[in-house]
Design an enzyme around this catalytic site. Structure first.
Site, PDB file in Angstrom:
ATOM      1  N   GLU A  48      45.906  52.686  53.447  1.00 18.98           N
ATOM      2  CA  GLU A  48      47.309  52.332  53.681  1.00 18.98           C
ATOM      3  C   GLU A  48      48.014  53.280  54.653  1.00 18.98           C
ATOM      4  O   GLU A  48      49.047  52.925  55.219  1.00 18.98           O
ATOM      5  CB  GLU A  48      48.058  52.284  52.344  1.00 18.98           C
ATOM      6  CG  GLU A  48      47.555  51.134  51.466  1.00 18.98           C
ATOM      7  CD  GLU A  48      48.068  51.167  50.047  1.00 18.98           C
ATOM      8  OE1 GLU A  48      48.173  50.098  49.427  1.00 18.98           O
ATOM      9  OE2 GLU A  48      48.350  52.271  49.520  1.00 18.98           O
ATOM     10  N   ASP A  89      45.763  40.167  47.694  1.00 17.01           N
ATOM     11  CA  ASP A  89      45.228  39.213  46.711  1.00 17.01           C
ATOM     12  C   ASP A  89      46.396  38.480  46.077  1.00 17.01           C
ATOM     13  O   ASP A  89      47.550  38.696  46.459  1.00 17.01           O
ATOM     14  CB  ASP A  89      44.440  39.997  45.639  1.00 17.01           C
ATOM     15  CG  ASP A  89      45.316  40.999  44.910  1.00 17.01           C
ATOM     16  OD1 ASP A  89      45.885  40.634  43.883  1.00 17.01           O
ATOM     17  OD2 ASP A  89      45.461  42.156  45.376  1.00 17.01           O
TER      18      ASP A  89
HETATM   19  N1  SAH Z   1      39.489  48.828  43.689  1.00 18.68           N
HETATM   20  C1  SAH Z   1      40.525  49.777  43.923  1.00 18.68           C
HETATM   21  C2  SAH Z   1      41.753  49.261  43.186  1.00 18.68           C
HETATM   22  C3  SAH Z   1      42.978  50.016  43.493  1.00 18.68           C
HETATM   23  S1  SAH Z   1      44.292  49.505  42.489  1.00 18.68           S
HETATM   24  C4  SAH Z   1      40.095  51.121  43.415  1.00 18.68           C
HETATM   25  O1  SAH Z   1      39.360  51.172  42.432  1.00 18.68           O
HETATM   26  O2  SAH Z   1      40.424  52.148  44.006  1.00 18.68           O
HETATM   27  C5  SAH Z   1      45.169  48.456  43.580  1.00 18.68           C
HETATM   28  C6  SAH Z   1      46.100  49.114  44.542  1.00 18.68           C
HETATM   29  O3  SAH Z   1      46.649  48.108  45.369  1.00 18.68           O
HETATM   30  C7  SAH Z   1      47.297  49.785  43.888  1.00 18.68           C
HETATM   31  O4  SAH Z   1      47.691  50.900  44.647  1.00 18.68           O
HETATM   32  C8  SAH Z   1      48.371  48.685  43.848  1.00 18.68           C
HETATM   33  O5  SAH Z   1      49.639  49.165  44.220  1.00 18.68           O
HETATM   34  C9  SAH Z   1      47.907  47.627  44.852  1.00 18.68           C
HETATM   35  N2  SAH Z   1      47.604  46.275  44.332  1.00 18.68           N
HETATM   36  C10 SAH Z   1      46.982  45.319  45.074  1.00 18.68           C
HETATM   37  N3  SAH Z   1      46.798  44.198  44.339  1.00 18.68           N
HETATM   38  C11 SAH Z   1      47.305  44.434  43.110  1.00 18.68           C
HETATM   39  C12 SAH Z   1      47.376  43.656  41.913  1.00 18.68           C
HETATM   40  N4  SAH Z   1      46.879  42.430  41.852  1.00 18.68           N
HETATM   41  N5  SAH Z   1      47.959  44.207  40.829  1.00 18.68           N
HETATM   42  C13 SAH Z   1      48.464  45.454  40.877  1.00 18.68           C
HETATM   43  N6  SAH Z   1      48.400  46.244  41.982  1.00 18.68           N
HETATM   44  C14 SAH Z   1      47.830  45.755  43.098  1.00 18.68           C
END
Ligand code: SAH
Length: 266
Positions: A33, A232
């Site tokens: 990001e 997503d």
């Molecule tokens: N697979 C990654 C997941 C990160 S969590 C890992 O294990 O590192 C997801 C990140 O993207 C968070 O910082 C959140 O702010 C954002 N995000 C994207 N999609 C999301 C969702 N469906 N629900 C909550 N946060 C989401």
């Protein structure tokens, strides 16, 4: 005051004022990001404080400090606190990805957060979950559930969203939404929960940091805005979609922020 003391004072100001002059803070939760923005920095300098790397320099001739806050509300609040105690800020822009909740907010689309809401703070009893308004440090609840973003930063985001360069997903030009963004310490991957977040809180996208950052900004009176691009749709496929689209979505949000700082007075 004699001349020597006066000259020493002027020298002191010349040396230390630039380091403490006002900057715009730009924060993301993950490397993807912030990487585009860090790479675009002129005269970059890294300072580590409290386990966080702060990248200072100029972005499109604007003084900024960029940081990765980490994932989740606790990391985000900690990072915002360390940031605000060590830099003289004029405002804070959060950039990143989120799960789109509006039925037409598809991967790559942009959501400009006009207000933030924390959706996992409240009462859990046999009836279910009842959200609570944030409380201030003394324990008094705020009168509003929502945390409002700064109106000038919202306007600037909207202006920049029309000029930014985007990465197209399935050849589709990103749609720009503005509205509420919800935050919880949960990666939402359930259509029922996603519908609830959309209908109950009117939130167009959901993520894991924004309202925590917004809360610290409100405590300190610092203007903020949260910009997200959908990775997503917070549904059953959220994990698969996240992995596929986190790159272009993070880039879309970061490119919007690049345009934003370009439009700001220096
Ligand atoms: N697979 C990654 C997941 C990160 S969590 C890992 O294990 O590192 C997801 C990140 O993207 C968070 O910082 C959140 O702010 C954002 N995000 C994207 N999609 C999301 C969702 N469906 N629900 C909550 N946060 C989401």
């Amino acid at each position: 005051m004699d001349l020597k003391k006066l000259l020493t004072a002027i020298l002191f100001l010349l040396l230390f004022l630039p380091a403490y002059s006002q900057r715009m803070a730009i924060m993301g939760a993950m490397d993807q990001e912030i990487s585009i923005l860090v790479e675009a920095l002129d005269k970059p300098k890294v300072t580590a404080i409290g386990g966080i790397d702060f990248y200072t320099g100029q972005l499109k001739e604007k003084k900024v400090v960029i940081l990765k806050a980490g994932i989740g509300k606790v990391n985000a609040a900690y990072s915002t606190a360390v940031l605000t105690q060590n830099f003289n800020l004029e405002g804070l822009i959060f950039t990143g990805v989120a799960g789109g909740l509006h039925p037409e907010a598809l991967p790559g689309d942009i959501v400009i957060g006009t207000a933030m809401v924390q959706v996992d703070f409240g009462l859990l009893d046999s009836e279910g979950f009842t959200p609570w308004n944030f409380k201030d440090l003394s324990g008094e609840p705020y009168s509003e559930l929502l945390l409002n973003a700064d109106s000038s930063l919202i306007q600037l985001s909207l202006q920049a969203s029309k000029l930014a360069e985007y990465q197209l997903i399935s050849n589709r030009k990103p749609r720009i939404f503005q509205g509420i963004i919800s935050t919880s310490d949960l990666f939402v991957s359930d259509p029922v929960k996603a519908d609830w977040l959309y209908s109950e809180f009117n939130s167009l996208a959901t993520e894991m940091e924004g309202a925590a950052v917004a809360h610290v900004c409100r405590l300190l009176g610092l203007p903020f805005v949260v910009i997200r691009s959908c990775s997503d749709n917070a549904n059953t496929d959220a994990h698969i979609n996240f992995n596929e689209f986190v790159g272009p979505a993070a880039a879309n949000s970061a490119n919007l922020v690049l345009r934003m700082v370009e439009l700001m007075p220096h």
